[in-house]
Design a protein around this motif. Structure first.
Motif, mmCIF file in Angstrom:
data_model
loop_
_atom_site.group_PDB
_atom_site.id
_atom_site.type_symbol
_atom_site.label_atom_id
_atom_site.label_comp_id
_atom_site.label_asym_id
_atom_site.label_seq_id
_atom_site.Cartn_x
_atom_site.Cartn_y
_atom_site.Cartn_z
ATOM 1 N N LEU A 138 0.844 -1.198 0.000
ATOM 2 C CA LEU A 138 0.000 0.000 0.000
ATOM 3 C C LEU A 138 0.878 1.245 0.000
ATOM 4 C CD1 LEU A 138 -2.874 -0.382 2.641
ATOM 5 C CD2 LEU A 138 -3.060 -0.339 0.166
ATOM 6 N N THR A 139 0.418 2.269 -0.667
ATOM 7 C CA THR A 139 1.136 3.539 -0.616
ATOM 8 C C THR A 139 0.923 4.157 0.766
ATOM 9 O OG1 THR A 139 -0.759 4.838 -1.363
ATOM 10 C CG2 THR A 139 0.707 3.930 -3.088
ATOM 11 N N GLU A 140 1.789 5.084 1.132
ATOM 12 C CA GLU A 140 1.622 5.798 2.401
ATOM 13 C C GLU A 140 0.276 6.506 2.435
ATOM 14 O OE1 GLU A 140 4.778 8.310 3.885
ATOM 15 O OE2 GLU A 140 6.283 6.947 3.057
ATOM 16 N N ARG A 141 -0.110 7.050 1.293
ATOM 17 C CA ARG A 141 -1.383 7.774 1.225
ATOM 18 C C ARG A 141 -2.561 6.825 1.477
ATOM 19 N NH1 ARG A 141 -3.944 10.913 -3.966
ATOM 20 N NH2 ARG A 141 -5.700 11.792 -2.839
ATOM 21 N N ASP A 142 -2.532 5.636 0.853
ATOM 22 C CA ASP A 142 -3.622 4.674 1.057
ATOM 23 C C ASP A 142 -3.641 4.144 2.485
ATOM 24 O OD1 ASP A 142 -4.632 4.978 -1.489
ATOM 25 O OD2 ASP A 142 -3.638 3.198 -2.299
ATOM 26 N N THR A 143 -2.470 3.921 3.053
ATOM 27 C CA THR A 143 -2.393 3.472 4.445
ATOM 28 C C THR A 143 -2.993 4.532 5.367
ATOM 29 O OG1 THR A 143 -0.427 2.164 3.963
ATOM 30 C CG2 THR A 143 -0.816 2.703 6.271
ATOM 31 N N ALA A 144 -2.637 5.790 5.134
ATOM 32 C CA ALA A 144 -3.165 6.882 5.944
ATOM 33 C C ALA A 144 -4.680 7.012 5.762
ATOM 34 C CB ALA A 144 -2.470 8.191 5.573
ATOM 35 N N ARG A 145 -5.143 6.838 4.540
ATOM 36 C CA ARG A 145 -6.581 6.942 4.261
ATOM 37 C C ARG A 145 -7.350 5.849 5.012
ATOM 38 N NH1 ARG A 145 -7.669 7.301 -1.789
ATOM 39 N NH2 ARG A 145 -6.950 9.401 -1.418
ATOM 40 N N LEU A 146 -6.830 4.619 4.989
ATOM 41 C CA LEU A 146 -7.481 3.514 5.692
ATOM 42 C C LEU A 146 -7.487 3.766 7.202
ATOM 43 C CD1 LEU A 146 -8.881 0.808 5.153
ATOM 44 C CD2 LEU A 146 -6.657 -0.300 5.403
ATOM 45 N N ALA A 147 -6.368 4.241 7.742
ATOM 46 C CA ALA A 147 -6.294 4.548 9.177
ATOM 47 C C ALA A 147 -7.279 5.658 9.541
ATOM 48 C CB ALA A 147 -4.873 4.926 9.560
ATOM 49 N N LEU A 148 -7.394 6.657 8.696
ATOM 50 C CA LEU A 148 -8.327 7.755 8.951
ATOM 51 C C LEU A 148 -9.779 7.265 8.930
ATOM 52 C CD1 LEU A 148 -8.536 10.811 9.420
ATOM 53 C CD2 LEU A 148 -8.687 11.096 6.953
ATOM 54 N N LEU A 149 -10.101 6.387 8.004
ATOM 55 C CA LEU A 149 -11.462 5.824 7.955
ATOM 56 C C LEU A 149 -11.730 4.924 9.168
ATOM 57 C CD1 LEU A 149 -11.789 5.158 4.129
ATOM 58 C CD2 LEU A 149 -13.096 6.817 5.492
ATOM 59 N N ALA A 150 -10.712 4.270 9.687
ATOM 60 C CA ALA A 150 -10.873 3.487 10.919
ATOM 61 C C ALA A 150 -11.179 4.420 12.091
ATOM 62 C CB ALA A 150 -9.629 2.651 11.187
ATOM 63 N N GLU A 151 -10.500 5.563 12.146
ATOM 64 C CA GLU A 151 -10.785 6.556 13.193
ATOM 65 C C GLU A 151 -12.217 7.068 13.054
ATOM 66 O OE1 GLU A 151 -7.854 9.701 13.205
ATOM 67 O OE2 GLU A 151 -6.213 8.238 13.251
ATOM 68 N N LYS A 152 -12.638 7.315 11.827
ATOM 69 C CA LYS A 152 -14.009 7.767 11.566
ATOM 70 C C LYS A 152 -15.016 6.702 12.043
ATOM 71 C CE LYS A 152 -16.672 9.463 7.582
ATOM 72 N NZ LYS A 152 -16.591 9.762 6.149
ATOM 73 N N THR A 153 -14.672 5.424 11.843
ATOM 74 C CA THR A 153 -15.527 4.334 12.299
ATOM 75 C C THR A 153 -15.642 4.350 13.813
ATOM 76 O OG1 THR A 153 -14.873 2.983 10.393
ATOM 77 C CG2 THR A 153 -15.844 1.822 12.273
ATOM 78 N N MET A 154 -14.520 4.531 14.513
ATOM 79 C CA MET A 154 -14.556 4.573 15.980
ATOM 80 C C MET A 154 -15.340 5.777 16.481
ATOM 81 S SD MET A 154 -13.528 1.892 17.421
ATOM 82 C CE MET A 154 -13.929 2.586 19.010
ATOM 83 N N GLU A 155 -15.217 6.905 15.806
ATOM 84 C CA GLU A 155 -16.013 8.080 16.195
ATOM 85 C C GLU A 155 -17.507 7.764 16.076
ATOM 86 O OE1 GLU A 155 -14.485 11.108 13.611
ATOM 87 O OE2 GLU A 155 -12.578 11.216 14.700
ATOM 88 N N ALA A 156 -17.882 7.066 15.019
ATOM 89 C CA ALA A 156 -19.284 6.681 14.824
ATOM 90 C C ALA A 156 -19.724 5.681 15.900
ATOM 91 C CB ALA A 156 -19.484 6.102 13.427
ATOM 92 N N LEU A 157 -18.852 4.741 16.244
ATOM 93 C CA LEU A 157 -19.178 3.779 17.302
ATOM 94 C C LEU A 157 -19.340 4.478 18.645
ATOM 95 C CD1 LEU A 157 -16.895 0.757 16.336
ATOM 96 C CD2 LEU A 157 -19.411 0.736 16.470
ATOM 97 N N GLU A 158 -18.487 5.460 18.913
ATOM 98 C CA GLU A 158 -18.594 6.216 20.169
ATOM 99 C C GLU A 158 -19.905 7.003 20.219
ATOM 100 O OE1 GLU A 158 -16.859 6.327 23.027
ATOM 101 O OE2 GLU A 158 -15.565 4.742 22.269
ATOM 102 N N ARG A 159 -20.262 7.660 19.119
ATOM 103 C CA ARG A 159 -21.537 8.397 19.077
ATOM 104 C C ARG A 159 -22.707 7.444 19.299
ATOM 105 N NH1 ARG A 159 -18.875 10.993 14.931
ATOM 106 N NH2 ARG A 159 -19.909 9.755 13.324
ATOM 107 N N ARG A 160 -22.627 6.272 18.664
ATOM 108 C CA ARG A 160 -23.684 5.272 18.801
ATOM 109 C C ARG A 160 -23.811 4.828 20.255
ATOM 110 N NH1 ARG A 160 -25.141 0.226 18.975
ATOM 111 N NH2 ARG A 160 -26.680 -0.578 17.511
ATOM 112 N N ARG A 161 -22.662 4.579 20.899
ATOM 113 C CA ARG A 161 -22.673 4.140 22.300
ATOM 114 C C ARG A 161 -23.260 5.236 23.191
ATOM 115 N NH1 ARG A 161 -17.435 2.081 25.604
ATOM 116 N NH2 ARG A 161 -16.698 4.162 25.088
#
Length: 170
Positions: A138-161
């Motif tokens: 993976l490129t650094e950009r794609d790795t960063a994009r995936l990590a950022l979307l994982a953070e976005k997922t956790m933010e959504a899980l926290e809001r849901r909780r």
């Protein structure tokens, strides 16, 4: 596969505290997996939550099953490390070459999973992308994009909780 970490019971308890396992699809999570698949140009993207015996998909695109056994999951490997876990060619990787998800449907060749980290630092699952074609690193950009979307997922899980907690006061 290595033995489970000593904090596995606490990790499972924290996962269950989100009250998300076995719940219906939700637009916010579905949008994240669609974005991940499009951004990384893959046919499969999942929000995978790892409990004692399975990986359960809160959201998925490109894959029909709602869950698979934990014993064959790539995501179990991904939650053991702090960073994006990448398998460029599962068929040639001795950890996965005989895995039924590689030798049969969905014929995984490429996998990248970003751990979903709770505020306490426990990794309860992944946002992962999968392809039936091997890929270079993976490129650094794609790795960063995936990590950022994982953070976005956790933010959504926290809001849901938080919504769940406010609608069910103790």
């Amino acid at each position: 596969m290595a033995l489970e970490p000593a904090d596995e019971p606490a990790r499972i308890a924290e996962l269950k505290g989100y009250g998300v396992l076995d719940t219906p699809n939700e637009a916010e999570f579905d949008a994240i997996v669609r974005e991940a698949a499009a951004a990384l140009g893959v046919p499969i993207a999942l929000i995978s939550l790892i409990d004692e015996n399975r990986q359960w998909f809160k959201a998925r695109v490109g894959l029909e099953p709602r869950e698979t056994p934990r014993s064959i999951s790539f995501c179990t490997h991904a939650i053991r490390g702090p960073d994006v876990f990448v398998v460029n060619d599962a068929k040639s990787d001795p950890r996965f070459s005989e895995n039924p998800l590689v030798t049969g449907d969905p014929n995984i060749r490429f996998y990248a999973g970003a751990p979903l980290r709770t505020p306490s630092g426990r990794r309860i699952g992944t946002l992962c992308v999968i392809d039936s074609t091997a890929r270079p690193q993976l490129t650094e950009r794609d790795t960063a994009r995936l990590a950022l979307l994982a953070e976005k997922t956790m933010e959504a899980l926290e809001r849901r909780r938080q919504r769940l907690a406010s609608s069910n006061p103790a």
